[in-house]
Design a protein around this motif. Structure first.
Motif, short mmCIF file in Angstrom:
data_model
loop_
_atom_site.label_atom_id
_atom_site.label_comp_id
_atom_site.label_asym_id
_atom_site.label_seq_id
_atom_site.Cartn_x
_atom_site.Cartn_y
_atom_site.Cartn_z
N GLU A 110 -21.59 -10.32 58.00
CA GLU A 110 -22.23 -11.18 58.69
C GLU A 110 -21.34 -11.92 59.72
OE1 GLU A 110 -25.59 -13.32 59.58
OE2 GLU A 110 -25.63 -12.07 57.58
N ASP A 111 -21.64 -11.44 60.97
CA ASP A 111 -20.73 -11.66 62.24
C ASP A 111 -19.41 -11.25 61.92
OD1 ASP A 111 -23.01 -12.77 63.66
OD2 ASP A 111 -22.58 -14.70 62.41
N GLU A 112 -18.37 -12.14 61.90
CA GLU A 112 -16.95 -11.72 61.55
C GLU A 112 -16.51 -11.74 60.29
OE1 GLU A 112 -17.60 -14.07 64.45
OE2 GLU A 112 -17.50 -12.29 65.71
N LYS A 113 -17.42 -12.38 59.24
CA LYS A 113 -17.42 -12.59 57.87
C LYS A 113 -17.42 -11.14 57.16
CE LYS A 113 -16.91 -17.07 58.02
NZ LYS A 113 -15.48 -17.47 58.39
N ILE A 114 -16.66 -10.89 56.09
CA ILE A 114 -16.84 -9.53 55.38
C ILE A 114 -16.49 -9.94 53.91
CG2 ILE A 114 -14.32 -9.06 55.50
CD1 ILE A 114 -15.41 -5.98 55.67
N LYS A 115 -17.48 -9.17 53.02
CA LYS A 115 -17.32 -9.16 51.65
C LYS A 115 -17.31 -7.98 51.03
CE LYS A 115 -20.56 -13.18 51.04
NZ LYS A 115 -22.01 -13.50 50.41
N ILE A 116 -16.37 -7.59 50.22
CA ILE A 116 -16.08 -6.37 49.61
C ILE A 116 -16.20 -6.56 48.16
CG2 ILE A 116 -14.61 -5.47 51.54
CD1 ILE A 116 -12.27 -5.69 49.63
N GLU A 117 -16.49 -5.37 47.37
CA GLU A 117 -16.66 -5.51 46.11
C GLU A 117 -16.29 -3.74 45.52
OE1 GLU A 117 -19.94 -6.49 42.42
OE2 GLU A 117 -20.56 -5.81 44.39
N GLU B 92 -13.89 -9.65 47.08
CA GLU B 92 -13.21 -10.60 48.05
C GLU B 92 -14.07 -11.03 49.37
OE1 GLU B 92 -9.23 -9.16 48.65
OE2 GLU B 92 -9.21 -7.73 46.96
N LYS B 93 -13.68 -12.06 49.73
CA LYS B 93 -14.59 -12.53 50.93
C LYS B 93 -13.30 -12.74 52.20
CE LYS B 93 -17.95 -15.07 48.69
NZ LYS B 93 -18.65 -16.54 48.50
N GLY B 94 -13.74 -12.56 53.48
CA GLY B 94 -12.57 -12.89 54.39
C GLY B 94 -13.21 -12.78 55.73
N GLU B 95 -12.36 -12.55 56.61
CA GLU B 95 -12.74 -12.36 58.11
C GLU B 95 -12.21 -11.20 58.75
OE1 GLU B 95 -13.03 -16.38 60.37
OE2 GLU B 95 -10.89 -16.28 58.99
N ILE B 96 -12.89 -10.55 59.77
CA ILE B 96 -12.51 -9.40 60.70
C ILE B 96 -12.05 -9.99 61.73
CG2 ILE B 96 -12.83 -7.31 61.62
CD1 ILE B 96 -15.54 -7.19 59.75
N LYS B 97 -10.44 -9.77 62.04
CA LYS B 97 -10.01 -10.46 63.37
C LYS B 97 -9.33 -9.13 63.88
CE LYS B 97 -8.98 -14.77 61.29
NZ LYS B 97 -7.90 -15.87 61.18
N GLY B 98 -10.33 -8.44 64.93
CA GLY B 98 -9.48 -7.47 65.84
C GLY B 98 -9.22 -6.35 64.58
N LYS C 278 -26.24 -4.51 57.10
CA LYS C 278 -26.18 -4.98 58.34
C LYS C 278 -25.03 -3.91 59.15
CE LYS C 278 -28.13 -9.43 58.11
NZ LYS C 278 -27.67 -10.99 58.44
N GLU C 279 -25.41 -3.25 60.31
CA GLU C 279 -24.39 -2.37 60.79
C GLU C 279 -23.50 -3.48 61.69
OE1 GLU C 279 -26.02 0.59 63.14
OE2 GLU C 279 -27.22 1.38 61.41
N THR C 280 -22.26 -2.81 61.64
CA THR C 280 -21.25 -3.83 62.60
C THR C 280 -20.52 -2.80 63.28
OG1 THR C 280 -19.88 -5.52 62.61
CG2 THR C 280 -19.59 -3.78 60.72
#
Length: 163
Positions: A107-114, A127-133, A45-47
């Protein structure tokens, strides 16, 4: 019967070596022999929350960084000298010549990387995390006998560009 059991155990131990994620080094690039990125099974999904073709630098270990492509790919950067990540570590880097590569999904502000690294005979880091600005916060859970500890790793957007 004992010999048969020992032979079976020996065959299983030797066979388990074939299931490891082996990586290969070629021209300073680490690649999995048989790519098995689990994030590729998640639809892309684009963001507009990420800044593309710029490096996010680890706030605590400044010799590490992540760069995102708008199509779901990523590059993981390392400092050549082991200190802070410099423009020379990032310049002219592309997906095709990056030391370590991987993928991202949001997914919205959530991000997963591999991403894949060749240490330990080849390892996929997820890793899982959040995008905050302009900051990405990854969370890692550590379980102790009587409590759970959550550690944060921050990656902050820099002015360094790649490709």
């Amino acid at each position: 019967m004992k010999k048969l059991a020992l032979l079976l155990v020996g065959a299983l131990l030797c066979n388990s070596c074939f299931f490891m994620h082996k990586g290969t080094w070629e021209n300073g690039m680490c690649r999995p022999k048989r790519p098995n990125f689990k994030l590729l099974k998640i639809p892309f999904k684009e963001t507009d929350k990420l800044t593309y073709n710029k490096v996010y630098i680890n706030q605590y270990l400044v010799g590490f960084g992540i760069g995102f492509y708008p199509d779901g790919r990523l590059m993981y950067f390392y400092s050549r000298d082991g200190y802070a990540l410099k423009k020379s570590d990032v310049e002219n880097k592309k997906w095709e010549n990056a030391r370590n590569i991987g993928y991202w999904r949001t997914e919205d502000e959530k991000i997963k990387i591999e991403y894949f690294v060749c240490s330990q005979q080849g390892t996929y880091f997820r890793e899982k995390g959040e995008i905050k600005g302009d900051t990405i916060v990854f969370y890692q859970n550590f379980y102790h006998p009587f409590y759970k500890e959550v550690r944060e790793t921050l990656y902050v957007l820099s002015d360094m560009s790649f490709e």
